[in-house]
Design a protein around this motif. Structure first.
Motif, PDB file in Angstrom:
ATOM      1  N   ALA A   1       0.835  -1.207   0.000  1.00 38.31           N
ATOM      2  CA  ALA A   1       0.000   0.000   0.000  1.00 38.31           C
ATOM      3  C   ALA A   1       0.867   1.254   0.000  1.00 38.31           C
ATOM      4  O   ALA A   1       0.598   2.220  -0.733  1.00 38.31           O
ATOM      5  CB  ALA A   1      -0.930  -0.008   1.212  1.00 38.31           C
ATOM      6  N   ALA A   2       1.917   1.243   0.821  1.00 39.12           N
ATOM      7  CA  ALA A   2       2.827   2.392   0.877  1.00 39.12           C
ATOM      8  C   ALA A   2       3.541   2.576  -0.453  1.00 39.12           C
ATOM      9  O   ALA A   2       3.715   3.715  -0.931  1.00 39.12           O
ATOM     10  CB  ALA A   2       3.837   2.198   2.003  1.00 39.12           C
ATOM     11  N   LEU A   3       3.951   1.479  -1.066  1.00 39.71           N
ATOM     12  CA  LEU A   3       4.641   1.559  -2.351  1.00 39.71           C
ATOM     13  C   LEU A   3       3.718   2.137  -3.419  1.00 39.71           C
ATOM     14  O   LEU A   3       4.140   2.956  -4.255  1.00 39.71           O
ATOM     15  CB  LEU A   3       5.123   0.168  -2.761  1.00 39.71           C
ATOM     16  N   GLY A   4       2.450   1.727  -3.398  1.00 38.21           N
ATOM     17  CA  GLY A   4       1.496   2.266  -4.356  1.00 38.21           C
ATOM     18  C   GLY A   4       1.322   3.768  -4.209  1.00 38.21           C
ATOM     19  O   GLY A   4       1.313   4.510  -5.193  1.00 38.21           O
ATOM     20  N   LEU A   5       1.199   4.230  -2.965  1.00 40.82           N
ATOM     21  CA  LEU A   5       1.096   5.675  -2.722  1.00 40.82           C
ATOM     22  C   LEU A   5       2.364   6.403  -3.164  1.00 40.82           C
ATOM     23  O   LEU A   5       2.304   7.482  -3.754  1.00 40.82           O
ATOM     24  CB  LEU A   5       0.841   5.927  -1.235  1.00 40.82           C
ATOM     25  N   LEU A   6       3.506   5.804  -2.868  1.00 43.03           N
ATOM     26  CA  LEU A   6       4.791   6.408  -3.235  1.00 43.03           C
ATOM     27  C   LEU A   6       4.887   6.596  -4.740  1.00 43.03           C
ATOM     28  O   LEU A   6       5.289   7.655  -5.227  1.00 43.03           O
ATOM     29  CB  LEU A   6       5.931   5.526  -2.733  1.00 43.03           C
ATOM     30  N   GLU A   7       4.522   5.564  -5.486  1.00 41.94           N
ATOM     31  CA  GLU A   7       4.653   5.612  -6.940  1.00 41.94           C
ATOM     32  C   GLU A   7       3.622   6.544  -7.578  1.00 41.94           C
ATOM     33  O   GLU A   7       3.907   7.199  -8.572  1.00 41.94           O
ATOM     34  CB  GLU A   7       4.518   4.202  -7.513  1.00 41.94           C
ATOM     35  N   ARG A   8       2.417   6.610  -7.002  1.00 42.81           N
ATOM     36  CA  ARG A   8       1.358   7.425  -7.601  1.00 42.81           C
ATOM     37  C   ARG A   8       1.446   8.897  -7.205  1.00 42.81           C
ATOM     38  O   ARG A   8       1.207   9.785  -8.021  1.00 42.81           O
ATOM     39  CB  ARG A   8      -0.024   6.884  -7.196  1.00 42.81           C
TER      40      ARG A   8
ATOM     41  N   THR B   1       1.831   8.823   4.342  1.00 44.32           N
ATOM     42  CA  THR B   1       1.610   9.075   5.760  1.00 44.32           C
ATOM     43  C   THR B   1       1.039   7.815   6.385  1.00 44.32           C
ATOM     44  O   THR B   1       0.461   6.970   5.691  1.00 44.32           O
ATOM     45  CB  THR B   1       0.628  10.237   5.969  1.00 44.32           C
ATOM     46  N   THR B   2       1.195   7.685   7.689  1.00 47.45           N
ATOM     47  CA  THR B   2       0.676   6.486   8.352  1.00 47.45           C
ATOM     48  C   THR B   2      -0.834   6.379   8.171  1.00 47.45           C
ATOM     49  O   THR B   2      -1.365   5.278   7.985  1.00 47.45           O
ATOM     50  CB  THR B   2       1.037   6.496   9.846  1.00 47.45           C
ATOM     51  N   ARG B   3      -1.518   7.496   8.219  1.00 52.69           N
ATOM     52  CA  ARG B   3      -2.979   7.464   8.064  1.00 52.69           C
ATOM     53  C   ARG B   3      -3.367   7.032   6.649  1.00 52.69           C
ATOM     54  O   ARG B   3      -4.230   6.178   6.465  1.00 52.69           O
ATOM     55  CB  ARG B   3      -3.580   8.828   8.386  1.00 52.69           C
ATOM     56  N   ALA B   4      -2.704   7.625   5.635  1.00 54.26           N
ATOM     57  CA  ALA B   4      -3.043   7.288   4.253  1.00 54.26           C
ATOM     58  C   ALA B   4      -2.722   5.827   3.949  1.00 54.26           C
ATOM     59  O   ALA B   4      -3.484   5.140   3.257  1.00 54.26           O
ATOM     60  CB  ALA B   4      -2.287   8.202   3.294  1.00 54.26           C
ATOM     61  N   VAL B   5      -1.600   5.354   4.461  1.00 59.42           N
ATOM     62  CA  VAL B   5      -1.221   3.961   4.226  1.00 59.42           C
ATOM     63  C   VAL B   5      -2.191   3.019   4.928  1.00 59.42           C
ATOM     64  O   VAL B   5      -2.588   1.987   4.373  1.00 59.42           O
ATOM     65  CB  VAL B   5       0.227   3.707   4.699  1.00 59.42           C
ATOM     66  N   ALA B   6      -2.598   3.365   6.144  1.00 60.03           N
ATOM     67  CA  ALA B   6      -3.555   2.531   6.876  1.00 60.03           C
ATOM     68  C   ALA B   6      -4.862   2.417   6.101  1.00 60.03           C
ATOM     69  O   ALA B   6      -5.428   1.321   5.966  1.00 60.03           O
ATOM     70  CB  ALA B   6      -3.803   3.114   8.268  1.00 60.03           C
ATOM     71  N   VAL B   7      -5.344   3.531   5.571  1.00 59.80           N
ATOM     72  CA  VAL B   7      -6.584   3.507   4.790  1.00 59.80           C
ATOM     73  C   VAL B   7      -6.412   2.638   3.550  1.00 59.80           C
ATOM     74  O   VAL B   7      -7.261   1.805   3.235  1.00 59.80           O
ATOM     75  CB  VAL B   7      -6.990   4.945   4.392  1.00 59.80           C
ATOM     76  N   ALA B   8      -5.291   2.820   2.835  1.00 61.91           N
ATOM     77  CA  ALA B   8      -5.049   2.059   1.607  1.00 61.91           C
ATOM     78  C   ALA B   8      -4.928   0.564   1.889  1.00 61.91           C
ATOM     79  O   ALA B   8      -5.298  -0.266   1.050  1.00 61.91           O
ATOM     80  CB  ALA B   8      -3.787   2.566   0.919  1.00 61.91           C
TER      81      ALA B   8
ATOM     82  N   GLN C   1      -6.350   0.047  10.709  1.00 54.15           N
ATOM     83  CA  GLN C   1      -6.362   1.201  11.579  1.00 54.15           C
ATOM     84  C   GLN C   1      -4.921   1.691  11.776  1.00 54.15           C
ATOM     85  O   GLN C   1      -3.997   0.877  11.829  1.00 54.15           O
ATOM     86  CB  GLN C   1      -6.979   0.864  12.935  1.00 54.15           C
ATOM     87  N   PRO C   2      -4.695   3.004  11.918  1.00 51.01           N
ATOM     88  CA  PRO C   2      -3.326   3.531  12.077  1.00 51.01           C
ATOM     89  C   PRO C   2      -2.512   2.857  13.180  1.00 51.01           C
ATOM     90  O   PRO C   2      -1.303   2.652  12.987  1.00 51.01           O
ATOM     91  CB  PRO C   2      -3.564   5.017  12.364  1.00 51.01           C
ATOM     92  N   PRO C   3      -3.105   2.476  14.335  1.00 52.61           N
ATOM     93  CA  PRO C   3      -2.273   1.814  15.361  1.00 52.61           C
ATOM     94  C   PRO C   3      -1.576   0.554  14.867  1.00 52.61           C
ATOM     95  O   PRO C   3      -0.500   0.196  15.369  1.00 52.61           O
ATOM     96  CB  PRO C   3      -3.283   1.499  16.467  1.00 52.61           C
ATOM     97  N   ALA C   4      -2.163  -0.118  13.858  1.00 52.63           N
ATOM     98  CA  ALA C   4      -1.530  -1.333  13.328  1.00 52.63           C
ATOM     99  C   ALA C   4      -0.200  -1.001  12.660  1.00 52.63           C
ATOM    100  O   ALA C   4       0.751  -1.785  12.717  1.00 52.63           O
ATOM    101  CB  ALA C   4      -2.465  -2.023  12.336  1.00 52.63           C
ATOM    102  N   ILE C   5      -0.118   0.179  12.020  1.00 53.77           N
ATOM    103  CA  ILE C   5       1.130   0.597  11.379  1.00 53.77           C
ATOM    104  C   ILE C   5       2.219   0.775  12.427  1.00 53.77           C
ATOM    105  O   ILE C   5       3.356   0.317  12.252  1.00 53.77           O
ATOM    106  CB  ILE C   5       0.930   1.917  10.604  1.00 53.77           C
ATOM    107  N   TYR C   6       1.866   1.434  13.524  1.00 53.54           N
ATOM    108  CA  TYR C   6       2.848   1.681  14.578  1.00 53.54           C
ATOM    109  C   TYR C   6       3.277   0.373  15.241  1.00 53.54           C
ATOM    110  O   TYR C   6       4.449   0.211  15.605  1.00 53.54           O
ATOM    111  CB  TYR C   6       2.277   2.651  15.616  1.00 53.54           C
ATOM    112  N   ARG C   7       2.342  -0.552  15.382  1.00 58.25           N
ATOM    113  CA  ARG C   7       2.686  -1.841  16.005  1.00 58.25           C
ATOM    114  C   ARG C   7       3.671  -2.615  15.134  1.00 58.25           C
ATOM    115  O   ARG C   7       4.598  -3.251  15.649  1.00 58.25           O
ATOM    116  CB  ARG C   7       1.418  -2.670  16.230  1.00 58.25           C
ATOM    117  N   LEU C   8       3.503  -2.561  13.836  1.00 53.94           N
ATOM    118  CA  LEU C   8       4.332  -3.354  12.927  1.00 53.94           C
ATOM    119  C   LEU C   8       5.646  -2.675  12.550  1.00 53.94           C
ATOM    120  O   LEU C   8       6.652  -3.345  12.328  1.00 53.94           O
ATOM    121  CB  LEU C   8       3.545  -3.665  11.643  1.00 53.94           C
ATOM    122  N   PHE C   9       5.644  -1.332  12.464  1.00 54.78           N
ATOM    123  CA  PHE C   9       6.808  -0.627  11.930  1.00 54.78           C
ATOM    124  C   PHE C   9       7.398   0.407  12.883  1.00 54.78           C
ATOM    125  O   PHE C   9       8.449   0.969  12.590  1.00 54.78           O
ATOM    126  CB  PHE C   9       6.443   0.063  10.609  1.00 54.78           C
ATOM    127  N   GLY C  10       6.739   0.668  13.984  1.00 56.42           N
ATOM    128  CA  GLY C  10       7.249   1.633  14.948  1.00 56.42           C
ATOM    129  C   GLY C  10       6.809   3.047  14.660  1.00 56.42           C
ATOM    130  O   GLY C  10       6.178   3.701  15.476  1.00 56.42           O
TER     131      GLY C  10
END
Length: 233
Positions: free
Chosen positions: A17-24, A31-38, A42-51
């Motif tokens: 999802a992050a790569l798709g946003l990066l390329e487009r 952002t953590t919020r945009a990646v979480a949506v894509a 939920q945004p807390p999952a991003i922080y749990r997995l990646f800090g």
């Protein structure tokens, strides 16, 4: 499915999802919020997995290194070592031109010391350079050759991507590649190694009296070693 496997799948979904946003949309859109949506999380999952966001971007960069590594074509015994070098340089530059946003993230000033895929790719390059050295083609030391090859490929891509599209001249890439080849290799082998180490030792032994870098004692010792290698048939 275990929790570890689920985390692995979720991590990959987030990276994709992050790569798709990066390329487009570019790096600022990741952002953590945009990646979480894509990714449908939920945004807390991003922080749990990646800090944090930096951890997420590091994971995306590592994905890029792994993708590039998977596309490397390694011939263990190339017929033409110089053409093999050119081909590997072209492959590295081509990856950057085909994946501009990802390449800028991978090489735009970040450290690669923690990337296992980057280190593995570097070892492949070191292997190519070592074959050039063994064949008598290398003009400079192996470490310097690796640095020059890597730096010129990286510089070629970053220079190309930073220029307006209308000002991009394909001759830049070919010129930098040939400058790299000329800087690190001889036009013909400095030492003919068809006879193996013995032949290389004889060639080096013949040129030893004209050198001025070694002391007389060092020259004498090296001469003894070369004599022993030269006699090994």
């Amino acid at each position: 499915m275990g929790s570890e496997s689920r985390d692995t799948d979720t991590r990959q979904r987030v990276v994709d999802a992050a790569l798709g946003l990066l390329e487009r949309e570019g790096r600022d859109a990741v952002t953590t919020r945009a990646v979480a949506v894509a990714a449908g999380l939920q945004p807390p999952a991003i922080y749990r997995l990646f800090g944090d966001k930096d951890g997420l971007l590091e994971a995306v960069a590592e994905h890029g290194f792994a993708t590039f590594l998977a596309g490397k074509r390694v011939d263990p015994d190339p017929e033409d070592l110089i053409e093999d070098l050119r081909g590997s340089w072209d492959l590295a530059v081509g990856f950057g031109l085909e994946n501009p946003a990802l390449y800028m993230l991978m090489y735009g000033g970040t450290s690669h010391s923690g990337s296992a895929a980057f280190r593995a790719g570097l070892e492949i390059l070191r292997g190519r350079v070592r074959r050039l050295a063994a064949g008598g083609w290398l003009r400079v030391g192996e470490d310097l050759a690796v640095d020059v090859i890597h730096a010129t490929a990286r510089g070629a891509v970053l220079t190309w991507l930073s220029a307006p599209a209308a000002n991009r001249d394909p001759a830049l890439l070919a010129t930098l590649r040939e400058a790299m080849v000329g800087a690190v290799t001889h036009e013909r082998p400095a030492v003919r190694t068809g006879g193996g180490p013995a032949a290389a030792a004889r060639a080096l032994r013949a040129g030893l009296p004209g050198q001025t870098i070694l002391s007389s004692a060092e020259q004498h010792l090296l001469g003894e070693w070369l004599d022993r290698l030269a006699d090994e048939e």
